[in-house]
Design a protein around this motif. Sequence first.
Motif, PDB file in Angstrom:
ATOM      1  N   ASP A   5      18.827  -5.381  15.743  1.00  0.00           N
ATOM      2  CA  ASP A   5      18.116  -6.654  16.005  1.00  0.00           C
ATOM      3  C   ASP A   5      16.832  -6.585  15.176  1.00  0.00           C
ATOM      4  O   ASP A   5      16.183  -7.664  14.731  1.00  0.00           O
ATOM      5  N   ARG A   6      16.225  -5.360  15.179  1.00  0.00           N
ATOM      6  CA  ARG A   6      14.883  -5.250  14.557  1.00  0.00           C
ATOM      7  C   ARG A   6      14.974  -4.061  13.770  1.00  0.00           C
ATOM      8  O   ARG A   6      15.416  -2.843  14.100  1.00  0.00           O
ATOM      9  N   VAL A   7      14.152  -3.815  12.550  1.00  0.00           N
ATOM     10  CA  VAL A   7      13.940  -2.778  11.602  1.00  0.00           C
ATOM     11  C   VAL A   7      12.725  -2.709  11.356  1.00  0.00           C
ATOM     12  O   VAL A   7      12.004  -3.547  11.006  1.00  0.00           O
ATOM     13  N   LEU A   8      11.957  -1.332  11.334  1.00  0.00           N
ATOM     14  CA  LEU A   8      10.738  -1.100  11.136  1.00  0.00           C
ATOM     15  C   LEU A   8      10.737  -0.081   9.902  1.00  0.00           C
ATOM     16  O   LEU A   8      11.485   0.868   9.928  1.00  0.00           O
ATOM     17  N   VAL A   9       9.911  -0.648   8.915  1.00  0.00           N
ATOM     18  CA  VAL A   9       9.841   0.349   7.896  1.00  0.00           C
ATOM     19  C   VAL A   9       8.360   0.845   7.714  1.00  0.00           C
ATOM     20  O   VAL A   9       7.649   0.182   7.101  1.00  0.00           O
ATOM     21  N   PRO A  10       8.237   2.241   8.087  1.00  0.00           N
ATOM     22  CA  PRO A  10       6.934   2.668   7.810  1.00  0.00           C
ATOM     23  C   PRO A  10       6.567   3.134   6.296  1.00  0.00           C
ATOM     24  O   PRO A  10       7.687   3.955   5.790  1.00  0.00           O
ATOM     25  N   GLU A  11       5.577   2.790   5.639  1.00  0.00           N
ATOM     26  CA  GLU A  11       5.446   3.395   4.323  1.00  0.00           C
ATOM     27  C   GLU A  11       3.801   3.568   4.251  1.00  0.00           C
ATOM     28  O   GLU A  11       3.004   2.862   4.422  1.00  0.00           O
ATOM     29  N   MET A  12       3.593   4.539   3.256  1.00  0.00           N
ATOM     30  CA  MET A  12       2.287   4.576   2.656  1.00  0.00           C
ATOM     31  C   MET A  12       1.900   3.837   1.667  1.00  0.00           C
ATOM     32  O   MET A  12       1.956   4.208   0.387  1.00  0.00           O
ATOM     33  N   ASN A  13       1.929   2.665   1.756  1.00  0.00           N
ATOM     34  CA  ASN A  13       2.014   1.552   0.691  1.00  0.00           C
ATOM     35  C   ASN A  13       1.800   0.341   1.455  1.00  0.00           C
ATOM     36  O   ASN A  13       1.814   0.320   2.745  1.00  0.00           O
ATOM     37  N   LEU A  14       1.767  -0.901   0.678  1.00  0.00           N
ATOM     38  CA  LEU A  14       1.641  -2.272   1.530  1.00  0.00           C
ATOM     39  C   LEU A  14       3.059  -2.992   1.563  1.00  0.00           C
ATOM     40  O   LEU A  14       2.874  -3.953   1.953  1.00  0.00           O
ATOM     41  N   GLY A  15       4.113  -2.135   1.469  1.00  0.00           N
ATOM     42  CA  GLY A  15       5.372  -2.945   1.998  1.00  0.00           C
ATOM     43  C   GLY A  15       6.270  -3.031   0.575  1.00  0.00           C
ATOM     44  O   GLY A  15       6.937  -3.974   0.676  1.00  0.00           O
ATOM     45  N   GLN A  16       6.331  -1.834  -0.226  1.00  0.00           N
ATOM     46  CA  GLN A  16       7.256  -1.969  -1.224  1.00  0.00           C
ATOM     47  C   GLN A  16       8.780  -1.894  -0.963  1.00  0.00           C
ATOM     48  O   GLN A  16       9.562  -2.763  -1.584  1.00  0.00           O
ATOM     49  N   LEU A  17       9.315  -0.891   0.027  1.00  0.00           N
ATOM     50  CA  LEU A  17      10.572  -0.717   0.313  1.00  0.00           C
ATOM     51  C   LEU A  17      10.970  -2.067   1.143  1.00  0.00           C
ATOM     52  O   LEU A  17      11.985  -2.581   1.094  1.00  0.00           O
ATOM     53  N   LEU A  18       9.917  -2.348   1.914  1.00  0.00           N
ATOM     54  CA  LEU A  18      10.147  -3.782   2.801  1.00  0.00           C
ATOM     55  C   LEU A  18      10.349  -4.624   1.955  1.00  0.00           C
ATOM     56  O   LEU A  18      11.391  -5.612   2.337  1.00  0.00           O
ATOM     57  N   LYS A  19       9.704  -5.060   0.950  1.00  0.00           N
ATOM     58  CA  LYS A  19      10.044  -6.211   0.220  1.00  0.00           C
ATOM     59  C   LYS A  19      11.199  -5.803  -0.501  1.00  0.00           C
ATOM     60  O   LYS A  19      12.192  -7.142  -0.633  1.00  0.00           O
ATOM     61  N   LEU A  20      11.750  -4.767  -0.800  1.00  0.00           N
ATOM     62  CA  LEU A  20      13.316  -4.715  -1.576  1.00  0.00           C
ATOM     63  C   LEU A  20      14.288  -5.043  -0.680  1.00  0.00           C
ATOM     64  O   LEU A  20      15.326  -5.732  -0.678  1.00  0.00           O
ATOM     65  N   VAL A  21      14.075  -4.513   0.782  1.00  0.00           N
ATOM     66  CA  VAL A  21      15.343  -4.636   1.808  1.00  0.00           C
ATOM     67  C   VAL A  21      15.405  -5.971   2.163  1.00  0.00           C
ATOM     68  O   VAL A  21      16.356  -6.686   2.371  1.00  0.00           O
ATOM     69  N   ARG A  22      14.233  -6.712   2.101  1.00  0.00           N
ATOM     70  CA  ARG A  22      14.228  -8.238   2.623  1.00  0.00           C
ATOM     71  C   ARG A  22      14.863  -8.904   1.590  1.00  0.00           C
ATOM     72  O   ARG A  22      15.799  -9.795   1.727  1.00  0.00           O
ATOM     73  N   ALA A  23      14.822  -8.650   0.364  1.00  0.00           N
ATOM     74  CA  ALA A  23      15.144  -9.393  -0.935  1.00  0.00           C
ATOM     75  C   ALA A  23      16.669  -8.752  -1.114  1.00  0.00           C
ATOM     76  O   ALA A  23      17.461 -10.087  -1.576  1.00  0.00           O
ATOM     77  N   GLU A  24      16.907  -7.662  -0.993  1.00  0.00           N
ATOM     78  CA  GLU A  24      18.284  -7.141  -1.184  1.00  0.00           C
ATOM     79  C   GLU A  24      19.323  -7.826  -0.012  1.00  0.00           C
ATOM     80  O   GLU A  24      20.367  -7.926  -0.477  1.00  0.00           O
ATOM     81  N   PHE A  25      18.891  -7.567   1.151  1.00  0.00           N
ATOM     82  CA  PHE A  25      20.032  -7.708   2.149  1.00  0.00           C
ATOM     83  C   PHE A  25      19.348  -8.755   3.230  1.00  0.00           C
ATOM     84  O   PHE A  25      20.270  -8.809   4.210  1.00  0.00           O
ATOM     85  N   LEU A  26      18.421  -9.477   2.892  1.00  0.00           N
ATOM     86  CA  LEU A  26      18.126 -10.736   3.582  1.00  0.00           C
ATOM     87  C   LEU A  26      17.953 -10.502   5.105  1.00  0.00           C
ATOM     88  O   LEU A  26      18.258 -11.213   6.157  1.00  0.00           O
ATOM     89  N   VAL A  27      17.232  -9.062   5.327  1.00  0.00           N
ATOM     90  CA  VAL A  27      17.056  -8.919   6.694  1.00  0.00           C
ATOM     91  C   VAL A  27      15.392  -8.975   7.085  1.00  0.00           C
ATOM     92  O   VAL A  27      14.644  -8.512   6.167  1.00  0.00           O
ATOM     93  N   ASP A  28      14.981  -9.606   8.063  1.00  0.00           N
ATOM     94  CA  ASP A  28      13.894  -9.673   8.419  1.00  0.00           C
ATOM     95  C   ASP A  28      13.043  -8.614   8.948  1.00  0.00           C
ATOM     96  O   ASP A  28      12.729  -8.353  10.300  1.00  0.00           O
ATOM     97  N   ALA A  29      12.766  -7.442   8.144  1.00  0.00           N
ATOM     98  CA  ALA A  29      12.092  -6.309   8.698  1.00  0.00           C
ATOM     99  C   ALA A  29      10.948  -6.411   8.816  1.00  0.00           C
ATOM    100  O   ALA A  29      10.205  -7.292   8.392  1.00  0.00           O
ATOM    101  N   HIS A  30      10.269  -5.328   9.423  1.00  0.00           N
ATOM    102  CA  HIS A  30       8.659  -5.214   9.913  1.00  0.00           C
ATOM    103  C   HIS A  30       8.476  -3.907   9.235  1.00  0.00           C
ATOM    104  O   HIS A  30       8.891  -3.103   9.167  1.00  0.00           O
ATOM    105  N   GLY A  31       7.089  -4.285   8.644  1.00  0.00           N
ATOM    106  CA  GLY A  31       6.476  -3.020   8.026  1.00  0.00           C
ATOM    107  C   GLY A  31       5.443  -2.452   8.919  1.00  0.00           C
ATOM    108  O   GLY A  31       4.684  -3.191   9.745  1.00  0.00           O
TER     109      GLY A  31
END
Length: 610
Positions: free
Chosen positions: A562-588
């Motif tokens: 239901d919910r996906v959390l993406v921790p990164e030492m950046n401002l959300g680069q993998l987050l941007k990719l998984v949202r665009a690629e898989f249309l998942v409303d992930a949280h950073g």
Amino acid sequence: MVKRVEQLESVVIRFAGDSGDGVQLTGSRFTSETALFGNDLATLPDFPAEIRAPAGSLPGVSGFQIHFAAHDILTPGDAPNVLVAMNPAALKTNLGDLPKGGTLIADADAFSDRNVKRAGYPANPLQDGSLDGYQVHAVPLTSLTVGALKDIEGVTSREAERSKNMFALGLVSWLFGRPTEPTIAFLETKFAKRPEIVAANVRAFNAGYAFGETSESFAVQYEVRPAPLTPGRYRQITGNQALSYGLIAAAKLSGVRLFLGAYPITPASGILEELARHKSFGVRTFQAEDEIAAVGAALGASFGGGLGVSTSAGPGVVLKSETVGLAVALELPLVIVDVQRAGPSTGMPTKPEQADLLLVLFGRNSESPVPVLAAATPGDCFGAAIEAARIALRYRTPVYLLSDAYLANGAEPWLIPDVGAIPRIDIGFAEPGDGEFLPYVRDPETLARPWAIPGTPGLEHRISGLEKANETGNVSYDPENHDLMTRLRAQKVAAIVQDIPPLDVDHQEGADVLVLSWGGTYGPVAAGVRRVRRSGGRVSHAHLRWLNPFPRNTGDVLRSYDRVLVPEMNLGQLLKLVRAEFLVDAHGYNRLRGKPFKASEIASAVRALL
């Protein structure tokens, strides 16, 4: 004097002082003692960016943190239990991390009025009551060291003072029951050409150990039992060392020569330094005049039939981008190692970050996709290097391998693998045939083109950065051919998905929250997930090694929570990719502080999402 021994499950110690105080040597020696004792451990060296900042200044403070335990651990610790501060500046910059009740060992001799004022204190913190909430041991490390060495002939007063780090190491070694023989043997080897320096350091070390045994201010000695590690032969290893050994192993497994073209840059220089020591394995290292020359030489080595590798950090990777694009067009193997650091520009060159993901994925002109993978731990850098080389050689493509400053310099116990069990890397160089050699006829499975050794009769072909005609490799400006070649190169990279394992999930029954991590955040994220589970929360964890292409089941995994959390030492680069690629409303969860995540903050972020 018989002192009480108290059992502990884990301890975090931080050594801090000027760059000239030998903090890194002290920390690394304590790490070696701890590894030989059998504890699990993780370290975090923290270097100042300045080559030699003014003595006693805040920017010049160097630190080394080690977390060791009687059980499996994943991080160098959120906060120190013991802080060893060699001067007021070290205390000023590190005290905020020491919890109330923690142990502080400070060199009382260093807290002169001048040093106190330089560190920004209005008064001596060892005397003004501001440290009443801590267990403070103000030990005159410098004067005790000088006094212990006063009769050693040939040792100057300055050299005697510099041995205080060995006194501190001896004291902390006693405090936690570390073996002394390995450090004495190390000192005898390191300073073998100067017997008086050996004598000074050994005596200082022993004096510190004896001070702990006899001083009334240290009433308790602590014991951390060995950890139940998997049986086998271990060694202490850093990420840069492991990555270097992985590249050597890949060259041996494939039967080609390893060539490293590199320009020195923090924090990647350790790979050049390590590989330069291994000429006996056929390794050739080239310290180039700049980043462009370095990667150009590496690509030339690949053209000649070797495994070309070029190492750098973010600023250097930017300069390499045109040559990487050339490698894409030539379809030759090339491994580019990016040991990420905080930026932009020079930024904080000794601090970790993971903000180069979008750079290595898209930082080239035109359509030029390349495979990208990232190591997870210092020891994992070994396997990641072999994997990067395997894909580069098999698919005739440049590959980016991402590490970071935390992995590069951090250390952990590494179970030495059975080399015979590592699969060989089959290459298959082109062989002359009866007909015309076509350099861009592709393997039907991998879409890789033939790899022809220059100078082989019958395999002559054109080579340049201009667009090639399909199969013949001749220069072509035909629009339809350019469209075809662009798509073929992209399909070749996409086809690598068949050659990488599916995304593995550490699933907890009943969890509807997934934490998705990549790169050097693995340890803190996995440790944070453990904390949440221990407190009754239900959460799953998946860690990505491959970032292009993503493992084939990535979308299915993400959409099953239901919910996906993406921790990164950046401002959300993998987050941007998984949202665009898989249309998942992930949280950073994003922080850029030049420090690794703490397990506690990951646990808090997960609980907030729960």
